[in-house]
Design a protein around this motif. Sequence first.
Motif, PDB file in Angstrom:
ATOM      1  N   ARG A  70       0.871  -1.139  -0.328  1.00 19.37           N
ATOM      2  CA  ARG A  70       0.335  -0.014  -0.074  1.00 19.37           C
ATOM      3  C   ARG A  70       0.580   1.335  -0.293  1.00 19.37           C
ATOM      4  O   ARG A  70       0.454   2.235  -0.686  1.00 19.37           O
ATOM      5  CB  ARG A  70      -0.698   0.408   1.325  1.00 19.37           C
ATOM      6  CG  ARG A  70      -2.061  -0.595   1.135  1.00 19.37           C
ATOM      7  CD  ARG A  70      -3.196  -0.484   0.418  1.00 19.37           C
ATOM      8  NE  ARG A  70      -4.622  -2.088   1.110  1.00 19.37           N
ATOM      9  CZ  ARG A  70      -5.498  -2.011   2.374  1.00 19.37           C
ATOM     10  NH1 ARG A  70      -5.422  -1.316   2.649  1.00 19.37           N
ATOM     11  NH2 ARG A  70      -5.625  -2.802   2.615  1.00 19.37           N
ATOM     12  N   ALA A  71       2.319   1.427   0.329  1.00 21.40           N
ATOM     13  CA  ALA A  71       2.519   2.212   1.014  1.00 21.40           C
ATOM     14  C   ALA A  71       3.414   2.962  -0.804  1.00 21.40           C
ATOM     15  O   ALA A  71       3.301   4.158  -1.116  1.00 21.40           O
ATOM     16  CB  ALA A  71       4.263   2.245   1.809  1.00 21.40           C
ATOM     17  N   VAL A  72       3.936   1.812  -1.358  1.00 19.12           N
ATOM     18  CA  VAL A  72       4.092   2.355  -2.957  1.00 19.12           C
ATOM     19  C   VAL A  72       3.473   2.785  -3.842  1.00 19.12           C
ATOM     20  O   VAL A  72       3.596   3.064  -4.345  1.00 19.12           O
ATOM     21  CB  VAL A  72       5.321   0.821  -3.298  1.00 19.12           C
ATOM     22  CG1 VAL A  72       5.602   0.597  -5.043  1.00 19.12           C
ATOM     23  CG2 VAL A  72       6.271  -0.016  -2.377  1.00 19.12           C
ATOM     24  N   SER A  73       2.303   1.789  -3.684  1.00 18.61           N
ATOM     25  CA  SER A  73       0.930   2.520  -4.418  1.00 18.61           C
ATOM     26  C   SER A  73       0.422   3.406  -4.376  1.00 18.61           C
ATOM     27  O   SER A  73      -0.655   4.010  -4.712  1.00 18.61           O
ATOM     28  CB  SER A  73      -0.354   0.571  -4.706  1.00 18.61           C
ATOM     29  OG  SER A  73       0.975  -0.373  -4.736  1.00 18.61           O
ATOM     30  N   GLN A  74       0.952   4.180  -2.974  1.00 19.40           N
ATOM     31  CA  GLN A  74       0.009   4.804  -2.447  1.00 19.40           C
ATOM     32  C   GLN A  74      -1.232   5.140  -1.965  1.00 19.40           C
ATOM     33  O   GLN A  74      -2.088   5.599  -3.209  1.00 19.40           O
ATOM     34  CB  GLN A  74       0.542   6.189  -2.479  1.00 19.40           C
ATOM     35  CG  GLN A  74       2.213   6.817  -3.353  1.00 19.40           C
ATOM     36  CD  GLN A  74       2.130   7.538  -1.230  1.00 19.40           C
ATOM     37  OE1 GLN A  74       1.857   8.530  -1.287  1.00 19.40           O
ATOM     38  NE2 GLN A  74       2.851   6.723  -0.504  1.00 19.40           N
ATOM     39  N   LEU A  75      -2.271   3.674  -1.626  1.00 18.19           N
ATOM     40  CA  LEU A  75      -3.216   3.471  -1.398  1.00 18.19           C
ATOM     41  C   LEU A  75      -3.300   3.403  -0.060  1.00 18.19           C
ATOM     42  O   LEU A  75      -2.415   3.822   1.574  1.00 18.19           O
ATOM     43  CB  LEU A  75      -3.824   2.070  -1.657  1.00 18.19           C
ATOM     44  CG  LEU A  75      -3.837   1.879  -3.368  1.00 18.19           C
ATOM     45  CD1 LEU A  75      -3.256  -0.009  -3.704  1.00 18.19           C
ATOM     46  CD2 LEU A  75      -4.819   2.566  -3.685  1.00 18.19           C
ATOM     47  N   PRO A  76      -4.583   3.571   0.594  1.00 20.90           N
ATOM     48  CA  PRO A  76      -4.486   4.183   2.173  1.00 20.90           C
ATOM     49  C   PRO A  76      -4.351   3.415   2.801  1.00 20.90           C
ATOM     50  O   PRO A  76      -4.191   2.009   2.818  1.00 20.90           O
ATOM     51  CB  PRO A  76      -6.055   3.780   2.319  1.00 20.90           C
ATOM     52  CG  PRO A  76      -7.049   4.284   1.171  1.00 20.90           C
ATOM     53  CD  PRO A  76      -5.867   3.539   0.431  1.00 20.90           C
ATOM     54  N   PRO A  77      -3.495   3.096   4.237  1.00 23.02           N
ATOM     55  CA  PRO A  77      -3.596   3.979   4.991  1.00 23.02           C
ATOM     56  C   PRO A  77      -2.371   5.332   4.851  1.00 23.02           C
ATOM     57  O   PRO A  77      -2.399   6.231   5.309  1.00 23.02           O
ATOM     58  CB  PRO A  77      -3.017   3.585   5.993  1.00 23.02           C
ATOM     59  CG  PRO A  77      -2.761   2.545   5.917  1.00 23.02           C
ATOM     60  CD  PRO A  77      -3.001   2.025   4.717  1.00 23.02           C
ATOM     61  N   TYR A  78      -2.114   5.145   3.790  1.00 23.84           N
ATOM     62  CA  TYR A  78      -1.059   6.136   3.341  1.00 23.84           C
ATOM     63  C   TYR A  78      -1.468   7.290   2.397  1.00 23.84           C
ATOM     64  O   TYR A  78      -0.782   7.990   1.718  1.00 23.84           O
ATOM     65  CB  TYR A  78       0.380   5.623   2.205  1.00 23.84           C
ATOM     66  CG  TYR A  78       0.753   4.670   3.297  1.00 23.84           C
ATOM     67  CD1 TYR A  78       1.479   4.774   3.798  1.00 23.84           C
ATOM     68  CD2 TYR A  78       0.660   2.722   3.351  1.00 23.84           C
ATOM     69  CE1 TYR A  78       2.476   3.437   5.504  1.00 23.84           C
ATOM     70  CE2 TYR A  78       1.395   2.292   3.913  1.00 23.84           C
ATOM     71  CZ  TYR A  78       2.232   2.879   5.072  1.00 23.84           C
ATOM     72  OH  TYR A  78       1.840   1.398   6.011  1.00 23.84           O
ATOM     73  N   ARG A  79      -2.655   7.406   1.780  1.00 21.93           N
ATOM     74  CA  ARG A  79      -3.168   7.951   1.043  1.00 21.93           C
ATOM     75  C   ARG A  79      -4.633   8.324   1.511  1.00 21.93           C
ATOM     76  O   ARG A  79      -5.064   7.439   1.515  1.00 21.93           O
ATOM     77  CB  ARG A  79      -3.592   8.127  -0.672  1.00 21.93           C
ATOM     78  CG  ARG A  79      -2.866   8.945  -1.779  1.00 21.93           C
ATOM     79  CD  ARG A  79      -2.480   8.779  -2.929  1.00 21.93           C
ATOM     80  NE  ARG A  79      -3.263   9.673  -3.502  1.00 21.93           N
ATOM     81  CZ  ARG A  79      -2.121  11.086  -3.904  1.00 21.93           C
ATOM     82  NH1 ARG A  79      -0.981  11.368  -3.273  1.00 21.93           N
ATOM     83  NH2 ARG A  79      -2.173  11.415  -4.795  1.00 21.93           N
ATOM     84  N   PHE A  80      -5.469   9.834   1.047  1.00 21.13           N
ATOM     85  CA  PHE A  80      -6.803   9.677   1.390  1.00 21.13           C
ATOM     86  C   PHE A  80      -7.579   9.532   0.682  1.00 21.13           C
ATOM     87  O   PHE A  80      -7.237  10.288  -0.656  1.00 21.13           O
ATOM     88  CB  PHE A  80      -6.804  10.827   2.249  1.00 21.13           C
ATOM     89  CG  PHE A  80      -5.783  10.868   3.897  1.00 21.13           C
ATOM     90  CD1 PHE A  80      -6.114  10.194   4.746  1.00 21.13           C
ATOM     91  CD2 PHE A  80      -3.869  11.902   3.711  1.00 21.13           C
ATOM     92  CE1 PHE A  80      -5.401  10.335   5.562  1.00 21.13           C
ATOM     93  CE2 PHE A  80      -3.784  11.185   4.536  1.00 21.13           C
ATOM     94  CZ  PHE A  80      -4.198  10.438   5.863  1.00 21.13           C
ATOM     95  N   MET A  81      -8.649   8.886   0.834  1.00 24.85           N
ATOM     96  CA  MET A  81     -10.163   8.904  -0.825  1.00 24.85           C
ATOM     97  C   MET A  81     -11.393   9.697   0.124  1.00 24.85           C
ATOM     98  O   MET A  81     -11.128   9.411   1.022  1.00 24.85           O
ATOM     99  CB  MET A  81     -10.086   7.881  -0.917  1.00 24.85           C
ATOM    100  CG  MET A  81      -8.849   7.332  -2.299  1.00 24.85           C
ATOM    101  SD  MET A  81      -9.334   5.327  -2.161  1.00 24.85           S
ATOM    102  CE  MET A  81      -7.745   5.364  -3.123  1.00 24.85           C
ATOM    103  N   ALA A  82     -12.365  10.333  -0.986  1.00 23.14           N
ATOM    104  CA  ALA A  82     -13.299   9.952  -1.451  1.00 23.14           C
ATOM    105  C   ALA A  82     -14.546  10.030  -2.613  1.00 23.14           C
ATOM    106  O   ALA A  82     -13.706   9.941  -3.330  1.00 23.14           O
ATOM    107  CB  ALA A  82     -13.798  12.110  -0.837  1.00 23.14           C
TER     108      ALA A  82
END
Length: 738
Positions: free
Chosen positions: A628-640
Amino acid sequence: MPPLILQVALPSPLRRLFDYQAPEGVAHEQLRVGQRVRVPFGRRSMIGVIAGLSEHTEVPSGKLKPAEALIDTAPLLPASMWKLCLWTARYYQHGLGDTLNVALPVLLRQGEPALARQDRLWQLLPGAYPEHPAIQRAPKQKQAVQVLAQHPHGLSHALISQWGLNRVALEALEEKGLVQRIEQSPHHVAEPLPLLRQAPLTANDEQQAALDAILGKTGFNAWLLEGVTGSGKTEVYLQAIEQCLRSGHQALVLIPEIGLTPQTLERFQQRFSAPVVILHSGLNDRERLDAWIAAREGEAGIVIGTRSAIFTPLARPGLIIVDEEHDLSYKQQEGLRYNARDLAVYRAHLEDVAIILGSATPSLESLHNVEQGRYQLLRLSQRAGNAKPPSFQCLDIRSRPLEGGLSRPLTLLIGDHLNKGNQVLVFINRRGFAPTLMCHDCGWIAECKRCDARMTVHQSPAHLHCHHCNSQRPLDKHCPKCQGTDLRPLGAGTERTEEYLNERFPDFPVLRIDRESMSRKKAMQQMMETIQSAQPCILVGTQMLAKGHHFPDVTLVAILDADGGLFSADFRGPERMAQMITQVAGRAGRAEKPGQVIIQTHMAEHPLLIELTEQGYAAIAKRELAERAVSQLPPYRFMALLRAEANNAYAANQFLEEALQQAEQLVAQHQLDEIDLLGPVPSPMERRAGRYRAQLLLQAAQRSTLHQVVHLLLPILEQHPESRRVRWSIDIDPLDMF
């Protein structure tokens, strides 16, 4: 003094407050933020909550209406709960009126007084005794005095018939001045009782270390209690609650499912003499209000509830516990799309109390919070008592015939465990008899006429059922495509597996636990009583079986099809599959008997299954976090997620195209960096309940940036002409991308 303007929050999808004059005859000093008022709204009256008081309004004086009535003499919610509701509305980008509508019990939304029902009790007065001259010739009255003498604190009116008494005799005694009627709260404690009804279990070293850490600090602390299934997390909860109650405070315990309520309530009532109340959607409106008030007034020492119980006010908050914190049930998927787990953490911060988040399979968000130092990790790595972890085996079912979803080796193994006097749990995450109906001649498959989904075959009663829109129709007798009559159920669901197991093992009861079989009131409680009898039996069920249940006599867990999660389109698929398998497997070998877990799969060599069965959930979680950190997906990035649905695909897509253009303009205008706008695209299930759905994803590296864009965008969308032709909603921190 200028007239006071009431800024009222009403249960409306509009993200705004409505201005009214004060009710006639109500003085300024009687008005407070947090009180309910009845106001005219269009052609009807509505119940709203005063959210602000002002001397100014933009409404022309001729159009400003007075409120009809002030309902409360004081604010309904304590200050911390009012702040929680304000924060919830702001964080989830939702109207305050609608947020308060979710937070308050139904009867309070309808304007009922915030008062609990009172128990009516009959109580002897001093000087009353069975041989009293006034009742010598009245045997029923004499009997009533004898019974009431055994209940010095009073006998509830609801119980008098059980003691052979009648109201006429009691009223006669009242006229003679020998008894009185009193009213008091059903949670009233007549005299202090010892706190514990049952002595706590002796904590092992890991449990004691966790308790020492939790009880050794005061104020707000967030603890992630990661304990393998059967490690005694509940005992840690109970002993932490004991100290909370001894200090004069209350505890709030959140659980993910209604089905867990009876066993949780029973265990807490066995341990504590303090009043315990429950809050969940299975209660009627009156029961829910009574429990809410008992918590607010401090009469209930322990409050147990599902997701919405996070909004229950406490007079003396001391501890919050979120059991199975990873569970998706804590996320509301309609209307106000809040996450009760996250609100629980914020509420603990507001009230400066400790919070314990417990799970055998913590969410990646919670593990990330540990890495960031926001939560403190406590581990329970050993099962309580002498219980050992179950052994795992992946059973390759390629080329093997299946009956009722079971392979022959698994069926033989089930028989072996039953013959040894043990219980078996068969997990199949598909309700109904079969996933669909197929024509054997031409390959036609029964599909829902309103959704992009197949109809599920149910047998009791026989019909086709769409579990997405709830539409139902009779089973087809002829194929609508080729008119053939060879229509066959394809695959296996809980009903078909139950039928096969009943035929294969007629000497052992087969208990099916799914949404249909548990729809009756107390059905789950009755099923649990049968299971706890320790007689050999087979449990067949869906995810309802995976959540926190204690089955001491289950020695075999069979997972019939684990392959669905291996190829999920959702990036959370591997995490959820690993959680599900670990939780279900944890039902095996909970006591002295060793446990065995069999996973039927067509992908026995899949790296995810191998890693899970050999290294456990922790290894999966660590690898998933790194990906997730490499892909920049939650929890390292925030979504709506902005969703839209309409009667045709074009309207939904056009609305989101307009939203995309507006969002791009806002990003450029305010120079907001690192905002990604993905879409619009059709939802994975584009048509549902006859409406076409599409979605637009907003992503940002910073939570504040994401919220700023959404906050600016939503008022524009509310005024957009297309907004009245489509249904649309915003989901902050979405957990379901479908």
